[in-house]
Motif scaffolding. Structure first.
Motif, mmCIF file in Angstrom:
data_model
loop_
_atom_site.group_PDB
_atom_site.id
_atom_site.type_symbol
_atom_site.label_atom_id
_atom_site.label_comp_id
_atom_site.label_asym_id
_atom_site.label_seq_id
_atom_site.Cartn_x
_atom_site.Cartn_y
_atom_site.Cartn_z
ATOM 1 N N ARG A 31 0.862 -1.178 0.000
ATOM 2 C CA ARG A 31 0.000 0.000 0.000
ATOM 3 C C ARG A 31 0.892 1.219 0.000
ATOM 4 N N ARG A 34 -0.248 8.826 -0.684
ATOM 5 C CA ARG A 34 0.088 9.996 -1.495
ATOM 6 C C ARG A 34 0.250 11.219 -0.600
ATOM 7 N N SER A 38 -4.106 10.082 1.111
ATOM 8 C CA SER A 38 -4.968 8.992 0.658
ATOM 9 C C SER A 38 -4.118 7.737 0.475
ATOM 10 N N GLU A 39 -4.696 6.577 0.800
ATOM 11 C CA GLU A 39 -3.978 5.306 0.691
ATOM 12 C C GLU A 39 -4.529 4.487 -0.455
ATOM 13 N N HIS A 40 -3.615 3.764 -1.135
ATOM 14 C CA HIS A 40 -3.981 2.985 -2.317
ATOM 15 C C HIS A 40 -3.227 1.663 -2.318
ATOM 16 N N ASP A 41 -3.887 0.612 -2.831
ATOM 17 C CA ASP A 41 -3.222 -0.677 -3.019
ATOM 18 C C ASP A 41 -2.261 -0.565 -4.188
ATOM 19 N N CYS A 42 -1.196 -1.383 -4.144
ATOM 20 C CA CYS A 42 -0.227 -1.358 -5.235
ATOM 21 C C CYS A 42 0.491 -2.699 -5.334
ATOM 22 N N SER A 56 -0.341 0.669 -9.959
ATOM 23 C CA SER A 56 -1.505 1.012 -9.144
ATOM 24 C C SER A 56 -2.561 1.682 -10.002
ATOM 25 N N SER A 58 -4.107 4.266 -8.929
ATOM 26 C CA SER A 58 -3.936 5.689 -8.641
ATOM 27 C C SER A 58 -2.668 6.181 -9.331
ATOM 28 N N ARG A 59 -2.741 7.348 -9.938
ATOM 29 C CA ARG A 59 -1.606 7.867 -10.705
ATOM 30 C C ARG A 59 -1.105 9.176 -10.092
#
Length: 90
Positions: A31, A34, A38-42, A56, A58-59
């Motif tokens: 994870r 940014r 905000s948290e994002h899986d990767c 991911s 998210s870019r």
């Protein structure tokens, strides 16, 4: 007494800043957070001692600071140096 040293880039004789370390292809989940928290899986697709290619949905923007928690590796952080359609490099 224990002392810690920082890793240094190997000396580079070219003016192009070519990478002296090869990336190793891996597929490790994690994870990342940014700059807006905000948290994002990767999934980390490739790594070298000085960069990581992260896939991911998210870019993030180039220059954005990223903090990633990668399974089996731990915390890595850095600024985005390139951003593609589905992946970016820190």
């Amino acid at each position: 007494m224990l002392t810690a040293t920082t890793a240094q880039h190997p000396s580079d004789t070219s003016d192009h800043g070519e990478q002296k370390f090869h990336r190793v292809t891996i597929s490790v989940q994690g994870r990342f957070m940014r700059a807006d928290h905000s948290e994002h899986d990767c999934i980390v697709d490739a790594m070298s001692p000085f960069d990581a290619v992260i896939n991911s949905g998210s870019r993030p923007e180039a220059g954005e600071r990223i903090v990633a928690y990668v399974d089996y590796i731990g915390r890595i952080e850095g600024k985005v140096v390139e951003s593609g359609l589905r992946s970016f490099t820190i």
